[in-house]
Scaffold this motif. Structure first.
Motif, PDB file in Angstrom:
ATOM      1  N   UNK A  21       0.821  -1.209   0.000  1.00  0.00           N
ATOM      2  CA  UNK A  21       0.000   0.000   0.000  1.00  0.00           C
ATOM      3  C   UNK A  21       0.852   1.255   0.000  1.00  0.00           C
ATOM      4  N   UNK A  22       2.015   1.221   0.651  1.00  0.00           N
ATOM      5  CA  UNK A  22       2.871   2.404   0.700  1.00  0.00           C
ATOM      6  C   UNK A  22       3.341   2.812  -0.691  1.00  0.00           C
ATOM      7  N   UNK A  23       3.497   1.838  -1.585  1.00  0.00           N
ATOM      8  CA  UNK A  23       3.883   2.154  -2.964  1.00  0.00           C
ATOM      9  C   UNK A  23       2.743   2.850  -3.701  1.00  0.00           C
ATOM     10  N   UNK A  24       1.537   2.358  -3.476  1.00  0.00           N
ATOM     11  CA  UNK A  24       0.364   2.943  -4.124  1.00  0.00           C
ATOM     12  C   UNK A  24       0.086   4.340  -3.581  1.00  0.00           C
ATOM     13  N   UNK A  25       0.272   4.528  -2.291  1.00  0.00           N
ATOM     14  CA  UNK A  25       0.047   5.828  -1.660  1.00  0.00           C
ATOM     15  C   UNK A  25       0.951   6.896  -2.274  1.00  0.00           C
ATOM     16  N   UNK A  26       2.179   6.509  -2.664  1.00  0.00           N
ATOM     17  CA  UNK A  26       3.134   7.459  -3.245  1.00  0.00           C
ATOM     18  C   UNK A  26       2.632   8.023  -4.576  1.00  0.00           C
ATOM     19  N   UNK A  27       1.747   7.282  -5.229  1.00  0.00           N
ATOM     20  CA  UNK A  27       1.187   7.756  -6.495  1.00  0.00           C
ATOM     21  C   UNK A  27       0.060   8.756  -6.279  1.00  0.00           C
ATOM     22  N   UNK A  28      -0.399   8.878  -5.034  1.00  0.00           N
ATOM     23  CA  UNK A  28      -1.563   9.704  -4.760  1.00  0.00           C
ATOM     24  C   UNK A  28      -2.873   8.974  -4.967  1.00  0.00           C
ATOM     25  N   UNK A  29      -2.784   7.654  -5.191  1.00  0.00           N
ATOM     26  CA  UNK A  29      -3.994   6.845  -5.369  1.00  0.00           C
ATOM     27  C   UNK A  29      -4.607   6.524  -3.997  1.00  0.00           C
TER      28      UNK A  29
END
Length: 256
Positions: A188-196
């Motif tokens: 999830x931390x990777x996805x959060x970095x996209x602003x998703x």
């Protein structure tokens, strides 16, 4: 199509077992097998991808062939970090996978209700994670171990797995992390970095990750009162014995 990726390439040093903790016995079955059976019993799941160390791929394939009732599965080699292992699993999922769940192989007590809820939330929002409200007060401290802040506990959640995402979002998040040389603490931390957006699905406290020897005792206590354990019957007990014999033989062969 829903595919579940199970990272299991770590050595689990805190378990102090001298083997991959995913192969350890839990009430008659290897932890990994218990986890895979839970997802195989979920009608919304279509495929399983198990990611282990390269030297363990053939061994795990032999083991899983002994297990009845599994959804279609594939075993692939992991990378030097969990994040890279998950990416290998995502690639094995194929383009037909619309939703990809990532679940710790060492969380065998996941409930069907949580699996379904994460899948539905991922379909609706793009990303979703299983979590439970924090029970304890959390302190933030500086490098000298001095408390600098006490966050509002009502806003804190203990993150678990599965974590589910639309395939395109998860691939894009991993590509960006790779480009930035970023290692996240979870998917999830990777996805959060996209602003998703990533939404929380409330799970339960039984969904523990088996990390230390004490966790085995806790999991066994849960299983002792679990009607599913009784429903396994003699058939799975026989399978469990065969799997444990195969694991012991492989370990002994490697030692020789």
């Amino acid at each position: 199509m829903v595919t579940v990726v199970f990272p299991a390439a770590g050595r689990g040093k805190r378990m102090q077992a001298g083997m991959n903790k995913a192969f350890m016995d839990l009430a008659g079955l290897p932890i990994l097998v218990r986890t895979l059976l839970k997802f195989s019993a979920c009608e919304a799941v279509d495929k399983l991808v198990v990611v282990v160390a390269e030297a363990e791929v053939a061994f795990v394939q032999r083991i899983l062939q002994l297990v009845p009732g599994l959804k279609p599965w594939q075993v692939t080699a992991g990378g030097s970090e969990r994040q890279y292992s998950v990416l290998n699993g995502i690639r094995c999922a194929g383009t037909e996978a619309e939703i990809i769940l990532v679940h710790d192989a060492a969380r065998p007590l996941i409930s069907k209700e949580t699996i379904l809820a994460v899948i539905e939330a991922a379909k609706e929002h793009g990303g979703a994670i299983a979590a439970v409200p924090a029970k304890n007060t959390i302190k933030l401290c500086n490098d000298q171990h001095q408390v600098v802040e006490t966050p509002d506990r009502s806003k804190l959640w203990e993150v678990q797995t599965p974590q589910g995402f639309q395939r395109e979002i998860l691939l894009r998040a991993n590509a960006q992390a790779e480009q930035d040389n970023f290692l996240g603490t979870d998917d999830a931390s990777l996805v959060e970095r996209l602003g998703e957006p990533v939404y929380i699905v409330e799970s339960d406290y039984r969904n523990i990750k088996i990390t230390t020897p004490e966790d085995i005792l806790i999991a066994e206590a849960f299983l002792a009162e679990d009607s599913v354990a009784e429903a396994m019957g003699e058939a799975f007990q026989t399978v469990g014995q065969a799997l444990q014999q195969a694991i012991k033989a492989d370990i002994q062969g490697a030692a020789d």
